[in-house]
Design an enzyme around this catalytic site. Structure first.
Site, PDB file in Angstrom:
ATOM      1  N   CYS A 131       1.051  -5.490  -0.329  1.00  0.00           N
ATOM      2  CA  CYS A 131       2.020  -6.521  -0.673  1.00  0.00           C
ATOM      3  C   CYS A 131       3.325  -5.881  -1.138  1.00  0.00           C
ATOM      4  CB  CYS A 131       1.441  -7.423  -1.769  1.00  0.00           C
ATOM      5  SG  CYS A 131       2.599  -8.683  -2.298  1.00  0.00           S
ATOM      6  N   CYS A 134       5.046  -7.592  -4.036  1.00  0.00           N
ATOM      7  CA  CYS A 134       4.418  -7.415  -5.353  1.00  0.00           C
ATOM      8  C   CYS A 134       4.687  -6.016  -5.903  1.00  0.00           C
ATOM      9  CB  CYS A 134       2.892  -7.554  -5.269  1.00  0.00           C
ATOM     10  SG  CYS A 134       2.292  -8.863  -4.230  1.00  0.00           S
ATOM     11  N   ASP A 135       4.600  -5.003  -5.054  1.00  0.00           N
ATOM     12  CA  ASP A 135       4.582  -3.614  -5.529  1.00  0.00           C
ATOM     13  C   ASP A 135       5.832  -2.815  -5.178  1.00  0.00           C
ATOM     14  OD1 ASP A 135       2.009  -4.179  -6.409  1.00  0.00           O
ATOM     15  OD2 ASP A 135       1.104  -3.556  -4.513  1.00  0.00           O
TER      16      ASP A 135
END
Ligand code: NAP
Length: 306
Positions: A131, A134-135
């Site tokens: 992701c 997200c990261d």
């Protein structure tokens, strides 16, 4: 006993909740994480949902949830452990409760496919990610690789290119699969380099990703790419394990259901990415939620309920 239990709170599940509330069904939505929207919540920007151009994925998920909530939909955050779908009384067993319902909507979505190479599991969360939104922030100023050639990989590469020093897009073929507009942006980016016909053989690193061992499939040439992060964007796998052996599925594990979302089991409906369908998008998932409820209403009234 509920009229309907909806498993999953992505666009399909929450659209089903909205339509179900409006149809005055007694219903319960069960979500695994205390965050609605499913995959949408992890999407940086959504630019193809009608009427809401450029909306953030998390915000869109919250809007879906807020809409269902405003209509009175009950949502619990529990993990469904098993289901028993035969007969008129369906059972849904979570880590906390056993619920019964006349109908069940499977809206469990899909999850990220794994590369299946050495080092992937060991370095997951230590540079291996599924992701980018997200990261990605952890890799500011660093070199990273994105694996895949579909819409997700292209979007991830563009997203990462904003803050990373360099993004390698590693694709196993010599043509990208993603949308033409995204392809054009990727190929025009000075920060993104596409490595064509290339597969990952191994992910290396001591406690953090340090390099990828690559192989060119045409020349058989091997290479070592120094990167701090690798984002696998090679497609999805349906989250259908719960329903295995109870409803018909295709060879990839998607629950067989047509546009009416009716599965092989009476009173059980599949909506969104978990269902067999030609196009998995937020808008088609939301449409499924509506169809599932309409079909469920028909099923219930055929039994003299509602
Ligand atoms: P996808 O379209 O299935 O693409 C997966 C990509 O990964 C393909 O390029 C595939 O290569 C490659 N791949 C698959 N298995 C691999 C493996 N083992 N090793 C290396 N590469 C592998 O998946 P997606 O990009 O996640 O998209 C899924 C669906 O969501 C699509 O319908 C897409 O249109 C949609 N989506 C839409 C948007 C948007 O509209 N904004 C954003 C994201 C996703 P091949 O090309 O060789 O098969």
């Amino acid at each position: 006993m509920y009229d309907m239990i909806i498993i999953g709170s992505g666009p399909a599940g929450l659209a089903a909740a909205i339509y179900g509330q409006r149809a005055k069904l007694s219903l319960l939505v069960i979500e695994k994480l205390p965050m609605s929207g499913g995959q949408v919540a992890n999407t940086y920007e959504v630019d193809n949902y009608p009427g809401l151009p450029g909306i953030g994925g998390y915000e869109l998920g919250e809007k879906f949830r807020g809409h269902a909530g405003a209509l009175g939909a009950a949502v619990v955050c529990e993990e469904v452990r098993s289901v028993c779908l035969s007969g008129d009384e369906k059972q849904v067993i979570t880590d906390k409760e056993t619920y019964t319902a006349r109908t069940v909507v499977a809206a469990t979505g899909a999850w990220h496919r794994r590369l299946g190479v050495p080092g992937e599991e060991e370095l997951r969360g230590m540079g291996v990610s599924y992701c980018a939104t997200c990261d990605g922030a952890f890799f500011r100023g660093k070199d990273v690789a994105v694996i895949g050639g579909g819409d997700t990989a292209l979007e991830d590469a563009l997203f990462l290119a904003r803050n990373c020093r360099k993004v390698y897009l590693v694709h196993r073929r010599d043509a990208l699969r993603g949308a033409r507009t995204l392809q054009e942006k990727v190929l025009a980016s000075e920060k993104i380099e596409v490595l064509w016909d290339t597969v990952v053989e191994r992910i290396e690193g001591e406690g953090q990703v340090e390099a990828l061992l690559l192989q060119n499939k045409k020349t058989q040439e091997a290479g070592r790419l120094l990167v701090s992060g690798v984002f696998a964007a090679i497609g999805m796998q349906p989250d259908s394990e719960l329903f295995k052996g109870q409803v018909e599925m295709d060879e990839n594990g998607y629950i067989r259901a047509g546009e009416d979302c009716a599965t092989s089991v009476e009173g059980v409906f599949a909506a969104g990415d978990v269902r067999t369908k030609p196009l998995r998008q937020i808008v088609t998932a939301a449409a499924d939620g509506a169809n599932a409820v309409t079909s469920a209403e028909r099923y219930l009234s055929g039994r003299g309920i509602g």
